[in-house]
Design a protein around this motif. Structure first.
Motif, short mmCIF file in Angstrom:
data_model
loop_
_atom_site.label_atom_id
_atom_site.label_comp_id
_atom_site.label_asym_id
_atom_site.label_seq_id
_atom_site.Cartn_x
_atom_site.Cartn_y
_atom_site.Cartn_z
N THR A 281 -16.39 -2.71 -40.26
CA THR A 281 -15.94 -2.12 -39.01
C THR A 281 -14.90 -1.05 -39.30
O THR A 281 -13.98 -1.28 -40.10
CB THR A 281 -15.34 -3.19 -38.08
N TYR A 282 -15.06 0.08 -38.63
CA TYR A 282 -14.05 1.15 -38.68
C TYR A 282 -13.59 1.41 -37.25
O TYR A 282 -14.41 1.62 -36.35
CB TYR A 282 -14.63 2.43 -39.27
N ILE A 283 -12.27 1.37 -37.03
CA ILE A 283 -11.71 1.62 -35.70
C ILE A 283 -10.52 2.56 -35.83
O ILE A 283 -9.57 2.28 -36.59
CB ILE A 283 -11.25 0.31 -35.02
N ASP A 284 -10.56 3.65 -35.10
CA ASP A 284 -9.46 4.60 -35.03
C ASP A 284 -8.91 4.52 -33.60
O ASP A 284 -9.50 5.07 -32.66
CB ASP A 284 -9.94 6.01 -35.35
N ALA A 285 -7.80 3.80 -33.42
CA ALA A 285 -7.22 3.56 -32.10
C ALA A 285 -5.84 4.22 -32.04
O ALA A 285 -4.94 3.83 -32.80
CB ALA A 285 -7.12 2.06 -31.82
N PHE B 152 -2.18 -4.13 -33.57
CA PHE B 152 -3.12 -5.22 -33.88
C PHE B 152 -4.56 -4.74 -34.05
O PHE B 152 -5.51 -5.45 -33.72
CB PHE B 152 -3.06 -6.31 -32.80
N THR B 153 -4.72 -3.52 -34.57
CA THR B 153 -6.05 -2.95 -34.73
C THR B 153 -6.18 -2.34 -36.12
O THR B 153 -5.91 -1.16 -36.32
CB THR B 153 -6.33 -1.89 -33.65
N PRO B 154 -6.58 -3.12 -37.12
CA PRO B 154 -6.79 -2.56 -38.45
C PRO B 154 -7.87 -1.48 -38.42
O PRO B 154 -8.87 -1.61 -37.72
CB PRO B 154 -7.24 -3.76 -39.29
N LYS B 155 -7.65 -0.44 -39.19
CA LYS B 155 -8.65 0.63 -39.22
C LYS B 155 -9.93 0.17 -39.90
O LYS B 155 -11.03 0.53 -39.48
CB LYS B 155 -8.08 1.86 -39.94
N SER C 104 -7.39 -4.03 -43.17
CA SER C 104 -6.40 -3.05 -43.58
C SER C 104 -5.13 -3.23 -42.76
O SER C 104 -5.08 -4.02 -41.82
CB SER C 104 -6.96 -1.64 -43.43
N ASP C 105 -4.11 -2.48 -43.11
CA ASP C 105 -2.82 -2.66 -42.46
C ASP C 105 -2.85 -2.18 -41.01
O ASP C 105 -3.66 -1.34 -40.62
CB ASP C 105 -1.73 -1.92 -43.23
#
Length: 798
Positions: free
Chosen positions: A651-655, A679-682, A711-712
Motif C-alpha cells: 500500500t502507498y498512501i500520500d496524505a 497515523f498514516t504511513p506512506k 514506514s514512519d
C-alpha cells in the motif's frame, strides 16, 4: 505528474492489459491465510468467498469495491483477537492506542483521534450488520468469527454516516443444523492463558443454537522504571455470545444474538520520552524524574492509576421475511449497554503531572434498521430502507495534576496550588436516515451502480468542569476569587466554574459568567455513490467508483477553563475517486488485485490544543479545512501448490493537510499546510505464507509466517516539528518510527483438522515500536507495542 494521477493511470493501464489478455479459468480457493480479495467466478463454487458488502450475499470477485477479508481459520492461525491485531495484517488499516484505552483506527488516512466515549469514529464497526457505534464498545468482539470484512473508502450509502474511512464487519460463526463443538487452549509468555470454545447444534426441526466464550488471563508485561519488580498490564478479560436461530415458517428466519464482555485488565501506561513544561515554576519531583529507556517493556505509572472494571452487553434480533419469491423484508433491532469504571495513567511517571484516578462512563444505544431487498439473480437489484439510532453517553472524569507546573506556579504566584478537578459530559445523540442502492446490468458483463442516503442528526451536551471539594486552595475558589474577581461571590462546591468567553449567552450562561455548557448541534447530509463494473472476460472484474460520505459533528469531553473548548466540531466529508481490478489468473492459482484512489477530504475533525493561560495548553476539537489523500494498493494471492499459500500486499498512501492554521496536539502554533496526516504511513507491506505437508497417513505438519512493514508517520498534524520548549530536541518527539513485525507458527494436525498442536510467536524479534505519542501537559509519552510473546496452542473439534 503527481503520484495520485500516476497511480490512477497505472491502474487503468493495467485494466486494459488484463482485458486484452487470454481467458483464464476459475478462482483461487480461500486459503484461510490472511486478508484477501480473492475468489469468485462466473459459476459459484464451494470455496468462493462470500461477503455482505452491499447488504446482500455476493461472491467477493463480483463486488466492485476494495474489500479485505480475513477468514476464521486465518484469524486463529495469526492469533488475531483485537482490532490492534487486525490492523497488523490488513493493509492501509492503522490502530492507535489512546490515552484512556479507547481504540482509534485509521483507514487509508481517514481517522479521528478523539478519546471521548461519545466520539463517533470514521471507520464504523459492525457485528453481523449491528452497529457498535462507539469505539469503546468494540474492544472484545474478535472471537468465534466466520470472517472479518474490511470495506475501504466511504460507505455512507449503505452503512451510514461515520463511515468516511470505511466499515469493518465482524461476521460471527452461526448456529448449525448438526452438532458441533470446539475448544482452543493456549499458554504463553507472561503466564498468558487463553481459553476459547463453542457449542452449536439443533434445538428441534426449526431452531438451532450456538454458544461461545473466551477467557484471557496474563500477568503484567510493563515494568516500572522507579520500582523494580512492579509491573503493569495484567489481563483479565471474559467474553461470551449466545445465538438462537429460528425458522417458524418457510418464509421467516429469525436470529437472536446476545453477547457481552467484561474487562478487568490494567490499562496501559505511556512511556515518558520528553518534557514540555507549561509554566515557569516547576516541582523538583518533575525535574528530577527520569525519562524512560527506549525498550518495549519500560514505563512507569502511579500505583492504583492503571485499573479497569468495564463491561458491555448487547442484544440484537434480526428478522428476514420473504414477502414474495423475490422480495425480502429485513428488520434488525438492537440494544447496547456499556459501563466504564477505570483509572488511567497519563504522564508515564510515578508522580502525577496528569493522571486520571477515575474515568467513569455509560453508553446506552437503541438502533433499528428496516430494509427491502430483491433477489441477487435479477438484472436490476435494489435495496431500500431506513434506520434510527438513539444514544445516551455519560462520562465523568477526575483529573489529578498536583505535581504539575500549573499547580506549583499558581501556588507560588496566587497562593492557590490547584491540584485536581472533576469534569463531566452528558450527551444525547439521535440519528435517522433513509437510503437506497441499485445495481443494473446494462449488459451481461456491464453493471451500473448508484446509491444515496439522507441523514438527519441531532446531538446535545451538558458539559461542566467543577471542584467537588471547594477547599480554599483548590481550583473552584481560584476561578471565583481570582479569575472572576469575586463578582459571583464565594465558590460553592460542585458548581461549574468554566467561564463563558463567547459573545452570546449559551445555555442560560451570560458572557463573562461561569456555568454549565449546554448546547445542541443539528446537522443533515446526503451521501451518495455511483460506479461501474465491467467483466470483459470470466475471472476479471474492472470497476470505478465515485462516492461522498460524511462523519457527524459532535461535542468533546474535556477539562477546560472556558466555553471555547466545548464548542462542537462540525461534520466532515470525503469525496472518493477509485478505480481497480480483481483478476483470477493461472487456472485460479493466482489472484491479482489493485486499486488506486484519490480523496478530497474536507473539514477533517482534529483533536488539537488551545493555549489557556495560566494553565497552559488544553484540549480542543477543530476542523481542518482541506486535506488530500491519494494512493494505491496491490495484492497478490498465490497457491502454486496445494500445500503452499502466499499472500502479499503493498500500500502507498500520500496524505497531506492542504490548509490549516492553528495549534496542533503538541501545542505548536503554525501554518500546517503541506504537513502529513497523522497515523498514516506512506508505505505498508505485508506478506503471509502457510505451508502444509503430510507426515503420515493421519498427521499433517504446517508452518507459517507473517511479516508486516510500516514506514514512519506522525501522531499529530505537524508532528515533524518539536515544540520549542520541549526536551530533548535531538529527535522527533511526536514521530512514529518505521518498523517491521514478524510472527511465526509451526505445528501438527490431524488430516481431517479435528485437532491441532502448534507453537507460535508474535513480534518474534522483539521489535521496539509504538503507535501513538501524546502530549500530557508537562510530559510527552509513547504508547508502545507489546514485546515478543510466544507459547503453545492446542485445539480440538467435533
Amino acid at each position: 505528474m503527481d503520484i495520485g494521477k500516476l497511480a490512477l493511470l497505472g491502474c487503468v493501464s493495467g485494466m486494459a492489459l488484463l482485458a486484452s489478455g487470454p481467458a483464464l479459468a476459475q478462482a483461487v480457493p480461500d486459503p484461510a491465510g490472511g486478508p484477501t480479495a480473492a475468489a469468485g467466478a462466473d459459476e459459484s463454487r464451494s470455496d468462493d468467498i462470500v461477503v455482505t458488502a452491499n447488504k446482500r450475499e455476493q461472491r467477493l470477485n463480483d463486488v466492485g469495491l476494495a474489500v479485505a477479508v480475513v477468514g476464521g481459520q486465518a484469524l486463529q492461525n495469526q492469533r488475531v483477537s483485537s482490532l490492534a491485531d487486525l490492523a497488523n495484517i490488513v493493509p492501509s488499516l492503522s490502530y492507535t492506542n489512546s490515552a484512556n484505552g479507547t481504540p482509534v483506527y485509521t483507514l487509508r488516512g481517514i481517522g479521528f483521534y478523539e478519546t471521548s466515549l461519545a466520539a463517533y469514529p470514521t471507520v464504523s464497526i459492525y457485528l453481523d450488520e449491528v452497529p457498535l457505534s462507539f469505539p469503546a464498545t468494540t474492544r472484545h468482539s474478535v472471537y468465534d468469527l466466520e470472517r472479518v470484512e474490511v470495506l475501504k473508502g466511504p460507505q455512507g450509502t449503505l452503512f451510514g454516516q461515520n463511515a468516511t474511512g470505511g466499515a469493518i464487519n465482524y461476521i460471527a460463526a452461526k448456529p448449525t443444523r448438526d452438532l458441533r463443538a470446539g475448544i482452543d487452549l493456549s499458554y504463553g509468555r507472561f503466564n498468558e492463558v487463553i481459553g476459547e470454545g463453542y457449542f452449536s447444534g439443533p434445538l428441534g426441526e426449526k431452531a438451532q443454537m450456538r454458544a461461545s466464550a473466551r477467557i484471557e488471563r496474563a500477568d503484567g508485561w510493563q515494568r516500572s522504571n522507579s520500582r523494580p519488580g512492579d509491573s503493569n498490564g495484567k489481563v483479565r478479560n471474559y467474553m461470551g455470545r449466545v445465538q438462537l436461530a429460528l425458522q417458524p415458517t418457510e418464509t421467516i428466519n429469525l436470529l437472536l444474538n446476545v453477547n457481552g464482555w467484561k474487562d478487568k485488565s490494567e490499562t496501559q501506561a505511556p512511556q515518558a520520552i520528553g518534557f514540555n513544561i507549561q509554566n515557569p515554576f516547576v516541582s523538583s519531583l518533575v525535574t528530577n524524574s527520569q525519562l524512560s529507556p527506549e525498550r518495549p517493556r519500560a514505563s512507569d505509572f502511579t500505583p492504583g492509576y492503571t485499573r479497569a472494571d468495564n463491561r458491555m452487553w448487547q442484544a440484537s434480533l434480526r428478522g428476514d421475511l420473504d414477502l414474495t419469491d423475490d422480495v425480502t423484508l429485513t428488520s434488525i433491532s438492537a440494544y447496547l449497554d456499556y459501563k466504564q469504571d477505570q483509572a488511567d495513567e497519563g504522564d508515564g511517571l510515578p508522580i502525577s503531572t496528569l493522571d486520571l484516578p477515575s474515568d467513569q462512563g455509560r453508553i446506552k444505544t437503541v438502533s433499528q434498521e428496516v430494509r427491502l431487498t430483491n433477489g441477487s439473480a435479477n438484472r436490476l437489484r435494489w435495496v431500500i430502507g431506513g434506520n434510527y439510532e438513539h444514544s445516551r453517553i455519560d462520562q465523568e472524569i477526575l483529573v489529578d495534576y498536583h505535581d504539575s507546573s500549573s499547580t506549583t506556579t499558581l501556588g507560588v504566584v496566587f497562593g492557590y496550588p490547584i491540584a485536581n478537578s472533576f469534569y463531566y459530559s452528558y450527551q444525547r445523540k439521535r440519528n435517522y436516515a433513509f437510503f437506497g442502492n441499485v445495481e443494473f446490468d446494462v449488459l451481461p458483463n456491464l453493471t451500473l451502480k448508484g446509491g444515496t442516503r439522507y441523514t438527519n442528526a441531532r446531538a446535545s451536551t451538558r458539559s461542566c468542569n467543577s471542584d467537588r471539594t471547594g477547599i480554599a486552595d483548590n481550583v473552584g475558589p481560584f476561578f471565583y476569587n481570582i479569575l472572576l474577581g469575586g463578582a459571583f461571590g464565594p465558590y460553592k462546591s460542585g458548581a461549574c466554574f468554566q467561564i463563558n468567553d463567547q459573545p452570546t449567552e449559551i445555555g442560560g450562561v451570560a458572557p463573562g459568567a461561569p456555568g454549565e455548557y449546554d448546547a445542541t448541534l443539528k446537522e443533515n447530509n446526503i451521501s451518495w455513490r455511483g460506479g461501474i463494473d465491467w467483466k470483459p472476460r470470466p475471472g476479471l472484474l474492472l470497476y470505478g467508483n465515485v462516492a461522498k460520505g460524511y462523519k457527524a459533528g459532535g461535542f468533546p469531553t474535556v477539562s477546560s477553563s472556558s466555553f471555547v473548548a466545548y464548542l462542537p466540531v462540525r461534520q466532515e466529508s470525503v469525496i472518493s475517486y477509485e478505480a481497480g481490478f480483481k483478476a483470477e489468473l493461472l487456472d485460479r492459482t493466482l489472484q491479482f488485485n489493485a486499486a488506486a484512489f484519490y480523496y478530497d477530504y474536507r473539514n477533517k475533525q482534529l483533536r488539537s490544543k488551545l493555549n489557556q493561560p495560566p494553565f497552559g495548553i488544553l484540549d480542543i476539537l477543530q476542523n481542518i479545512p482541506k486535506s488530500t489523500v491519494k494512493g494505491f494498493e496491490i495484492e497478490l494471492l498465490a497457491r502454486p501448490t496445494r500445500q503452499l499459500t502466499v499472500n502479499a500486499t503493498m500500500t502507498y498512501i500520500d496524505a497531506k493537510v492542504d490548509r490549516f492554521v492553528g495549534i496542533n496536539a503538541a501545542g505548536v502554533a503554525a501554518d500546517f499546510g503541506g504537513t502529513r496526516v497523522p497515523f498514516t504511513p506512506k508505505y505498508q507491506v505485508g506478506v503471509n505464507a502457510d505451508y502444509d505437508f503430510p507426515l503420515s497417513r493421519a498427521i499433517d505438519a504446517f508452518v507459517g509466517s507473517s511479516m508486516n512493514m510500516r514506514s514512519d508517520t506522525v501522531s499529530v498534524v505537524g508532528g515533524d516539528i518539536n515544540p520549542a520548549t520541549a526536551s530533548p530536541q535531538g529527535k522527533s518527539l511526536f514521530g512514529i518510527d518505521s518498523y517491521v513485525l514478524v510472527d511465526a507458527r509451526v505445528g501438527i494436525k490431524s488430516q481431517d483438522d479435528r485437532w491441532r498442536l502448534s507453537l507460535w510467536a508474535k513480534n518474534l524479534f522483539n521489535t521496539y515500536y509504538w503507535n501513538n505519542v501524546v502530549a500530557a501537559f508537562d510530559t510527552i509519552g509513547r504508547y508502545t507495542g507489546k514485546p515478543a510473546t510466544y507459547g503453545v496452542n492446542v485445539s480440538y473439534r467435533i
